[in-house]
Design an enzyme around this catalytic site. Structure first.
Site, PDB file in Angstrom:
ATOM      1  N   HIS A  13      33.749  41.747  26.148  1.00 48.37           N
ATOM      2  CA  HIS A  13      34.934  40.894  26.314  1.00 48.37           C
ATOM      3  C   HIS A  13      34.816  39.722  25.355  1.00 48.37           C
ATOM      4  O   HIS A  13      34.323  38.642  25.713  1.00 48.37           O
ATOM      5  CB  HIS A  13      35.039  40.398  27.764  1.00 48.37           C
ATOM      6  CG  HIS A  13      36.344  39.726  28.085  1.00 48.37           C
ATOM      7  ND1 HIS A  13      37.376  40.386  28.699  1.00 48.37           N
ATOM      8  CD2 HIS A  13      36.782  38.465  27.874  1.00 48.37           C
ATOM      9  CE1 HIS A  13      38.396  39.551  28.854  1.00 48.37           C
ATOM     10  NE2 HIS A  13      38.052  38.370  28.356  1.00 48.37           N
ATOM     11  N   HIS A  65      44.912  41.384  24.116  1.00 48.96           N
ATOM     12  CA  HIS A  65      45.986  41.816  25.011  1.00 48.96           C
ATOM     13  C   HIS A  65      46.882  42.886  24.414  1.00 48.96           C
ATOM     14  O   HIS A  65      47.653  43.518  25.141  1.00 48.96           O
ATOM     15  CB  HIS A  65      46.834  40.613  25.432  1.00 48.96           C
ATOM     16  CG  HIS A  65      46.188  39.772  26.486  1.00 48.96           C
ATOM     17  ND1 HIS A  65      46.906  38.981  27.353  1.00 48.96           N
ATOM     18  CD2 HIS A  65      44.882  39.601  26.823  1.00 48.96           C
ATOM     19  CE1 HIS A  65      46.074  38.357  28.174  1.00 48.96           C
ATOM     20  NE2 HIS A  65      44.837  38.716  27.859  1.00 48.96           N
ATOM     21  N   ASN A 115      36.430  35.579  29.995  1.00 49.92           N
ATOM     22  CA  ASN A 115      36.408  34.140  29.734  1.00 49.92           C
ATOM     23  C   ASN A 115      37.257  33.360  30.732  1.00 49.92           C
ATOM     24  O   ASN A 115      37.086  32.146  30.870  1.00 49.92           O
ATOM     25  CB  ASN A 115      36.899  33.858  28.314  1.00 49.92           C
ATOM     26  CG  ASN A 115      38.331  34.308  28.094  1.00 49.92           C
ATOM     27  OD1 ASN A 115      38.684  35.459  28.388  1.00 49.92           O
ATOM     28  ND2 ASN A 115      39.178  33.450  27.576  1.00 49.92           N
ATOM     29  N   HIS A 116      38.156  34.023  31.456  1.00 53.62           N
ATOM     30  CA  HIS A 116      38.971  33.327  32.458  1.00 53.62           C
ATOM     31  C   HIS A 116      38.256  33.216  33.802  1.00 53.62           C
ATOM     32  O   HIS A 116      38.512  32.272  34.547  1.00 53.62           O
ATOM     33  CB  HIS A 116      40.306  34.062  32.653  1.00 53.62           C
ATOM     34  CG  HIS A 116      41.324  33.752  31.600  1.00 53.62           C
ATOM     35  ND1 HIS A 116      42.356  32.863  31.785  1.00 53.62           N
ATOM     36  CD2 HIS A 116      41.455  34.202  30.338  1.00 53.62           C
ATOM     37  CE1 HIS A 116      43.093  32.788  30.690  1.00 53.62           C
ATOM     38  NE2 HIS A 116      42.565  33.593  29.793  1.00 53.62           N
ATOM     39  N   HIS A 130      44.381  39.821  35.079  1.00 52.63           N
ATOM     40  CA  HIS A 130      44.838  38.427  35.247  1.00 52.63           C
ATOM     41  C   HIS A 130      45.544  38.213  36.587  1.00 52.63           C
ATOM     42  O   HIS A 130      46.681  37.723  36.647  1.00 52.63           O
ATOM     43  CB  HIS A 130      45.759  38.020  34.100  1.00 52.63           C
ATOM     44  CG  HIS A 130      45.049  37.799  32.799  1.00 52.63           C
ATOM     45  ND1 HIS A 130      44.477  36.607  32.458  1.00 52.63           N
ATOM     46  CD2 HIS A 130      44.807  38.636  31.756  1.00 52.63           C
ATOM     47  CE1 HIS A 130      43.914  36.691  31.268  1.00 52.63           C
ATOM     48  NE2 HIS A 130      44.096  37.923  30.816  1.00 52.63           N
ATOM     49  N   ASP A 138      41.792  43.000  31.546  1.00 53.54           N
ATOM     50  CA  ASP A 138      42.698  41.838  31.524  1.00 53.54           C
ATOM     51  C   ASP A 138      43.875  41.996  32.483  1.00 53.54           C
ATOM     52  O   ASP A 138      45.038  41.989  32.088  1.00 53.54           O
ATOM     53  CB  ASP A 138      43.214  41.600  30.100  1.00 53.54           C
ATOM     54  CG  ASP A 138      42.098  41.254  29.137  1.00 53.54           C
ATOM     55  OD1 ASP A 138      41.789  40.062  29.010  1.00 53.54           O
ATOM     56  OD2 ASP A 138      41.536  42.182  28.514  1.00 53.54           O
ATOM     57  N   ASP A 168      38.301  39.561  32.915  1.00 53.55           N
ATOM     58  CA  ASP A 168      39.530  38.828  33.248  1.00 53.55           C
ATOM     59  C   ASP A 168      40.308  39.518  34.366  1.00 53.55           C
ATOM     60  O   ASP A 168      41.527  39.703  34.283  1.00 53.55           O
ATOM     61  CB  ASP A 168      40.420  38.660  32.013  1.00 53.55           C
ATOM     62  CG  ASP A 168      39.962  37.518  31.128  1.00 53.55           C
ATOM     63  OD1 ASP A 168      39.030  36.787  31.531  1.00 53.55           O
ATOM     64  OD2 ASP A 168      40.516  37.358  30.029  1.00 53.55           O
ATOM     65  N   HIS A 210      39.661  41.439  26.347  1.00 59.39           N
ATOM     66  CA  HIS A 210      40.090  40.111  25.886  1.00 59.39           C
ATOM     67  C   HIS A 210      41.316  40.181  24.969  1.00 59.39           C
ATOM     68  O   HIS A 210      42.159  39.289  25.010  1.00 59.39           O
ATOM     69  CB  HIS A 210      38.950  39.376  25.183  1.00 59.39           C
ATOM     70  CG  HIS A 210      39.322  37.970  24.788  1.00 59.39           C
ATOM     71  ND1 HIS A 210      39.645  36.998  25.713  1.00 59.39           N
ATOM     72  CD2 HIS A 210      39.442  37.384  23.574  1.00 59.39           C
ATOM     73  CE1 HIS A 210      39.922  35.869  25.086  1.00 59.39           C
ATOM     74  NE2 HIS A 210      39.826  36.068  23.790  1.00 59.39           N
TER      75      HIS A 210
END
Length: 698
Positions: free
Chosen positions: A211, A241, A122-123, A16, A14, A54, A239
């Site tokens: 995830h 955080h 998922n992002h 991002h 993650d 992610d 996933h």
């Protein structure tokens, strides 16, 4: 100890990349932290980097985000240092979705010193007609190895990447992000299988990267740890955080779970306030050790909750100056959090200067909130999130009921605190509470919810329309197979039964939604081809008008002085633009020439629209009339052999001549044209006239 039999793996999830990239203060936070992660990997000389999804924050990252990611990967992952482990599994199976089905460091055209293995989250999950994601771009460029991708929606077989270094063997399993409800149902139906090596299966260290939701957000909106196989040794869970990177053992399955958490603050919640870490995993034989590495470039985040009702000595709702007192109290709390953040930053010069501050105020008990914007102006240059410092909230006060028997059958179950409503739930909720006249009679709430989810999350603009068309056609086929009478009541009853049967079969309904989405992408491409063909033919007609017979200019000049008959002289029945430009004053074309001109013109075919259910039963009656129209539209009858006076009359004109208005108009028109030696029919109902001709006539 590090030796030739020990794997060293850097674990992170993650990241991002691109989160708040347009923010003037926090825009570069994700890129700076990503560079720090790659720098730790190079300094510790790890064998490879393992990412848990992610990597990007958006499904379609911006050019700046993709460029920064490529720049960092090329800087830290390419070099001359040899890779110390080998791959034993069939790479064509592990990377079956790629055009280059092999690991990047074995590509003879690349010089990779630090391999990166990653699943999608998922992002940044695959979308679109070709089901591509941002990780596929990096994989095609040879900078990253994208694995754990499942293409089947009926059965998932997870095949591991088999790695060996010395005497240590790792079976690396991966599963990219899948909607939690669907994956939950597949686990329950035994449709998820984890394949194991045939030889010495107990000698492999089994590492699984996933995830999904780990904490329970609903009845099926998460994946319980008990669903995973018990032969797994370590699960790296993405996933979530909140940083819980220390391996925690599941008492039932006996495997360990490590949750690295995110490397950047994306939501102002208490879980994000934990110190951010990445993990350095050592594996030797069947033993492992996880070493935590604190990230130094992450912006500090402090959060605190206050309840005004807990301070009755300070705040009285009846006091007219209570709002000023609350504001002063909040300022004191914010200043205290700023002091704590400054003390943390003193020992770490790499940490960003401005911290993230969040103060959540529960104003239940008769208090009123003050202006958040005015309060934020005082901290514009001291915090990274001045607009989000204060959050006012309050819980609903429940009225006390005494001596009343509760009817538990009428109690409405409310979602637990912290649950998030999804688009499918909102659609279902809407139709359950809507009036009867707006209830769905053909579609199901689940299918409509899935289509709306595709429209919102994946920007599939035709998702809803194509789902409606797909379900309509399927219902029409069902009614035709049942040979239902063309009565509205019987049709409604059959449609209702068909809808109820689809609602019970959830797997079939999911399959229908996926087929509709695939057809939406295919239909969109076909429509683009048809539109391009139509525009090309229109442009050809325009060129023929402009570069045809030079006498067209003379004809148009003469027709301008003819008053009411100008529109009739400009467009004769059954003529294309080239034939229309060849008329001269006092002499018309022969009927044979005009007939050949009209037959050479072919109108652009337009795809037929979907019929309604009632129209589907009447289609047999209307086919005959449509065929009769096509039969006479291309027949041109010469009713006058005089070369000086040429007219084109379809067979249906005999019926029209019975009407006195039509006949009188045609006589007046023919008389006015006969005086000039040319006779033309009206072009109002010309099925062969192009749009350009219609505009010129007007």
């Amino acid at each position: 100890r590090d030796d030739e039999d020990t794997f060293k793996i850097l674990v992170a999830t993650d990241i991002h990349l691109g989160y708040l990239e347009k923010d003037p203060v926090r825009g570069n936070d994700t890129f700076v932290t990503f560079n720090e992660i790659l720098d730790h990997a190079r300094k510790n000389e790890v064998d490879f980097i393992l990412l848990g999804g992610d990597l990007f924050h958006d499904n379609k990252p911006s050019r700046k985000t993709v460029h920064s990611c490529l720049e960092s990967l090329r800087k830290y992952c390419m070099g001359d240092r040899p890779v110390q482990f080998e791959i034993l599994s069939d790479q064509a199976v592990n990377f079956h979705h790629s055009k280059f089905p092999w690991v990047n460091y074995q590509d003879e055209n690349l010089n990779i010193s630090l391999p990166v293995f990653s699943i999608h989250g998922n992002h940044d999950d695959p979308t679109g007609a070709d089901a591509l994601c941002a990780l596929d771009v990096l994989s095609c460029a040879g900078l990253l190895n994208h694995f754990g991708r499942s293409t089947s929606v009926e059965k998932i077989d997870i095949s591991p990447i088999l790695l060996r270094k010395g005497r240590t063997k790792i079976a690396l399993y991966g599963l990219g992000a899948i909607p939690d409800e669907r994956l939950y149902r597949m686990f329950v139906n035994k449709q998820v299988t984890m394949l194991r090596p045939k030889e010495d299966e107990d000698s492999w260290f089994n590492l699984f990267v996933i995830h999904q939701n780990r904490s329970k957000h609903g009845a099926t909106n998460y994946i319980p740890e008990q669903f995973l196989d018990d032969f797994i040794d370590l699960v790296v869970w993405g996933h979530e955080h909140e940083c819980k990177i220390a391996p925690f053992q599941n008492e039932q399955q006996r495997f360990y779970v490590s949750q690295p958490g995110s490397s950047v603050v994306t939501s102002l919640s208490p879980g994000e306030a934990m110190k951010k870490h990445i993990g350095l995993l050592h594996v030797k034989g069947k033993k492992m050790k996880m070493e935590k590495i604190a990230l130094e470039t992450v912006r500090t985040f402090h959060i605190e909750d206050i309840v005004l009702a807990d301070h009755p000595d300070l705040f009285n709702p009846d006091n007219p100056n209570v709002t000023q007192a609350i504001q002063a109290f909040c300022m004191e709390k914010v200043e205290l959090m700023l002091d704590n953040a400054e003390r943390e930053r003193l020992g770490n010069p790499r940490q960003p200067e401005k911290p993230i501050i969040r103060l959540r105020v529960n104003y239940a008990g008769g208090f009123e909130p003050f202006s958040v914007h005015r309060f934020s102006q005082k901290y514009m240059h001291r915090v990274a999130n001045p607009k989000d410092i204060i959050q006012f909230f309050r819980h609903r006060e429940q009225k006390e009921k005494k001596d009343i028997d509760l009817n538990f059958g009428k109690l409405v179950s409310r979602p637990a605190e912290g649950m998030t409503l999804r688009v499918e739930d909102l659609v279902k909720q809407y139709f359950q509470t809507a009036e009867k006249k707006v209830q769905l009679s053909l579609l199901t709430e689940r299918g409509m919810g899935e289509a709306v989810q595709e429209f919102v999350d994946k920007e599939e603009k035709d998702a809803i329309e194509e789902l409606v068309k797909f379900q309509l056609e399927k219902t029409q086929r069902f009614l035709k197979e049942r040979r239902t009478d063309a009565e509205e009541e019987k049709i409604d009853e059959e449609v209702r039964k068909f809808r109820e049967s689809r609602k019970k079969n959830t797997e079939e309904e999911d399959k229908e939604v996926r087929e509709a989405m695939i057809r939406a992408r295919a239909h969109r491409s076909e429509d683009e081809v048809l539109v391009a063909a139509s525009s090309d033919e229109d442009s050809m007609d325009t060129e023929m008008i402009g570069t045809g017979n030079p006498s067209d200019g003379l004809s148009s000049t003469l027709s301008r002085g003819r008053g009411r008959a100008r529109g009739r002289a400009r467009g004769a029945r059954g003529q294309n633009s080239t034939a229309r430009g060849s008329f001269r004053r006092g002499r018309g074309t022969t009927s044979q020439e005009s007939a050949s001109s009209s037959r050479s013109y072919k109108p652009v075919s337009v795809p037929a629209k979907n019929m309604s259910i009632m129209d589907a039963f009447r289609s047999s009656k209307t086919d005959h009339s449509l065929n009769s129209f096509q039969s006479y539209s291309e027949d041109i009858i010469d009713v006058d052999s005089d070369p000086e006076d040429t007219s084109f009359v379809p067979p249906s004109s005999k019926v029209n001549q019975r009407l006195p208005t039509t006949s009188s108009l045609s006589k007046r028109g023919s008389q006015s044209q006969a005086s000039r030696g040319v006779d033309f029919e009206s072009d109002e109902d010309d099925p062969f006239m192009s749009p350009a001709t219609s505009r010129r006539s007007k």
